[in-house]
Motif scaffolding. Structure first.
Motif, short mmCIF file in Angstrom:
data_model
loop_
_atom_site.label_atom_id
_atom_site.label_comp_id
_atom_site.label_asym_id
_atom_site.label_seq_id
_atom_site.Cartn_x
_atom_site.Cartn_y
_atom_site.Cartn_z
N PRO A 130 0.78 -1.24 0.00
CA PRO A 130 0.00 0.00 0.00
C PRO A 130 0.82 1.30 0.00
N ASP A 131 2.14 1.20 -0.01
CA ASP A 131 2.96 2.41 0.03
C ASP A 131 2.66 3.35 -1.14
N GLY A 132 2.25 2.75 -2.27
CA GLY A 132 1.84 3.57 -3.41
C GLY A 132 2.96 4.07 -4.27
N ALA A 133 4.13 3.49 -4.16
CA ALA A 133 5.28 3.96 -4.94
C ALA A 133 5.42 3.20 -6.25
N LEU A 134 5.54 3.92 -7.35
CA LEU A 134 5.87 3.33 -8.64
C LEU A 134 7.39 3.38 -8.77
N LEU A 135 8.03 2.21 -8.75
CA LEU A 135 9.48 2.16 -8.72
C LEU A 135 10.10 2.27 -10.12
N ARG A 136 9.57 1.51 -11.04
CA ARG A 136 10.05 1.51 -12.42
C ARG A 136 8.88 1.17 -13.32
N ALA A 137 8.93 1.61 -14.57
CA ALA A 137 7.86 1.30 -15.50
C ALA A 137 8.38 1.33 -16.93
N VAL A 138 7.86 0.41 -17.73
CA VAL A 138 8.13 0.37 -19.16
C VAL A 138 6.77 0.40 -19.87
N GLY A 139 6.61 1.25 -20.87
CA GLY A 139 5.38 1.30 -21.64
C GLY A 139 4.18 1.75 -20.83
N VAL A 140 3.05 1.07 -21.01
CA VAL A 140 1.78 1.47 -20.40
C VAL A 140 1.75 1.25 -18.89
N ALA A 141 2.74 0.58 -18.34
CA ALA A 141 2.72 0.26 -16.90
C ALA A 141 2.72 1.50 -16.03
N ALA A 142 3.36 2.57 -16.47
CA ALA A 142 3.40 3.79 -15.65
C ALA A 142 2.00 4.28 -15.34
N GLU A 143 1.15 4.32 -16.34
CA GLU A 143 -0.22 4.82 -16.16
C GLU A 143 -1.11 3.79 -15.47
N LEU A 144 -1.01 2.52 -15.88
CA LEU A 144 -1.94 1.51 -15.39
C LEU A 144 -1.59 1.00 -13.98
N ASP A 145 -0.32 0.98 -13.64
CA ASP A 145 0.05 0.66 -12.25
C ASP A 145 -0.49 1.73 -11.31
N GLN A 146 -0.30 2.99 -11.69
CA GLN A 146 -0.74 4.09 -10.85
C GLN A 146 -2.26 4.09 -10.69
N ALA A 147 -2.98 3.74 -11.75
CA ALA A 147 -4.44 3.69 -11.68
C ALA A 147 -4.90 2.64 -10.67
N GLN A 148 -4.21 1.51 -10.62
CA GLN A 148 -4.58 0.46 -9.66
C GLN A 148 -4.27 0.88 -8.23
N VAL A 149 -3.12 1.51 -8.04
CA VAL A 149 -2.75 1.96 -6.70
C VAL A 149 -3.74 3.00 -6.19
N GLU A 150 -4.07 3.96 -7.03
CA GLU A 150 -4.99 5.02 -6.61
C GLU A 150 -6.40 4.51 -6.42
N GLY A 151 -6.82 3.55 -7.27
CA GLY A 151 -8.16 3.00 -7.16
C GLY A 151 -8.28 1.90 -6.13
N ARG A 152 -7.15 1.45 -5.60
CA ARG A 152 -7.13 0.40 -4.57
C ARG A 152 -7.77 -0.90 -5.04
N GLU A 153 -7.65 -1.19 -6.32
CA GLU A 153 -8.17 -2.45 -6.84
C GLU A 153 -7.44 -2.81 -8.12
N GLY A 154 -7.49 -4.10 -8.44
CA GLY A 154 -6.82 -4.60 -9.62
C GLY A 154 -5.85 -5.70 -9.25
N PRO A 155 -5.28 -6.40 -10.24
CA PRO A 155 -4.34 -7.49 -9.96
C PRO A 155 -3.15 -7.08 -9.11
N LEU A 156 -2.64 -5.86 -9.30
CA LEU A 156 -1.50 -5.38 -8.51
C LEU A 156 -1.86 -5.39 -7.02
N VAL A 157 -3.02 -4.84 -6.69
CA VAL A 157 -3.46 -4.79 -5.29
C VAL A 157 -3.76 -6.18 -4.76
N ASP A 158 -4.41 -7.02 -5.58
CA ASP A 158 -4.73 -8.39 -5.16
C ASP A 158 -3.45 -9.18 -4.86
#
Length: 221
Positions: A34-62
């Motif tokens: 839950p720290d919410g830090a995006l450490l590294r990203a390639v391609g669409v991951a920067a936007e979609l990782d952040q969306a999951q962290v902020e929305g508190r749902e998705g495979p990343l959170v699960d």
């Protein structure tokens, strides 16, 4: 103690290699929840990782909550999320975004590279670019143990799966704006009266004790 240095370039190269190795891979991310830090990203991951962290749902959170591999769809793409090493802020989660459902070869490649990425990230990122000392690594392991112990206490007080117990800790820490590790340590102290092997560690602040006390009392009403 002996000091160890690792280069952040290694993580980026591993992630880029994984992305190039998988047909139809549109992004690879490395985040902490839950720290919410995006450490590294390639391609669409920067936007979609952040969306999951902020929305508190998705495979990343699960994957972070349940400490297991999770899959699903985000932004119309198939996602595989794999939790790895722990730092102070939570599990390091590797996310892989594909334009198709993951196949056996995709999962095999992810399983080969994920341990290298997660281990390197735990060493590099959680020390904010500083040199990591051996005693800091020991404390990271101790923090993980206290979080696991706190989860066990919550599961005993309120029968629930590990993911739900972790979510209780996350909610309490975020509500009080205090580190997850501090709430976990304080909860162990509130419930058990002591911490094992804590002689060389900083005790949690008063707000963490107050938060843990309220949480513990709420479970025993």
């Amino acid at each position: 103690m002996e000091q160890v240095k690792f280069g952040g370039e290694l993580i980026s190269r591993l992630m880029t290699h994984l992305c190039e190795r998988l047909d139809g891979c549109l992004g690879v991310g490395l985040s902490v929840w839950p720290d919410g830090a995006l450490l590294r990203a390639v391609g669409v991951a920067a936007e979609l990782d952040q969306a999951q962290v902020e929305g508190r749902e998705g495979p990343l959170v699960d994957a972070s909550r349940d400490e297991r591999q999770a899959a699903g769809k985000v932004g119309g793409l198939d996602v595989v999320a794999v939790p790895g090493s722990w730092g102070d802020g939570g599990p390091v989660v590797l996310t892989v975004y594909l334009d198709h459902e993951p196949e056996a070869e995709d999962l095999k490649a992810i399983e080969e590279i994920e341990p290298l990425v997660a281990t390197a990230a735990a060493v590099i990122e959680f020390c904010a670019g500083e040199v990591l000392r051996a005693d800091q690594m020991v404390r990271m392991v101790q923090h993980r143990r206290y979080i696991e112990q706190a989860k066990g206490l919550l599961m005993g007080a309120r029968p629930c799966p590990p993911g739900d117990a972790f979510e209780l800790l996350v909610r309490a820490s975020q509500h009080a704006n205090v580190k997850l590790r501090d709430v976990a340590m304080a909860l162990v102290l509130v419930a058990c009266g002591e911490l094992e092997d804590a002689d060389d560690m900083s005790m949690p602040p008063k707000i963490a004790y107050d938060t843990a006390q309220r949480l513990w009392e709420a479970l025993h009403v």
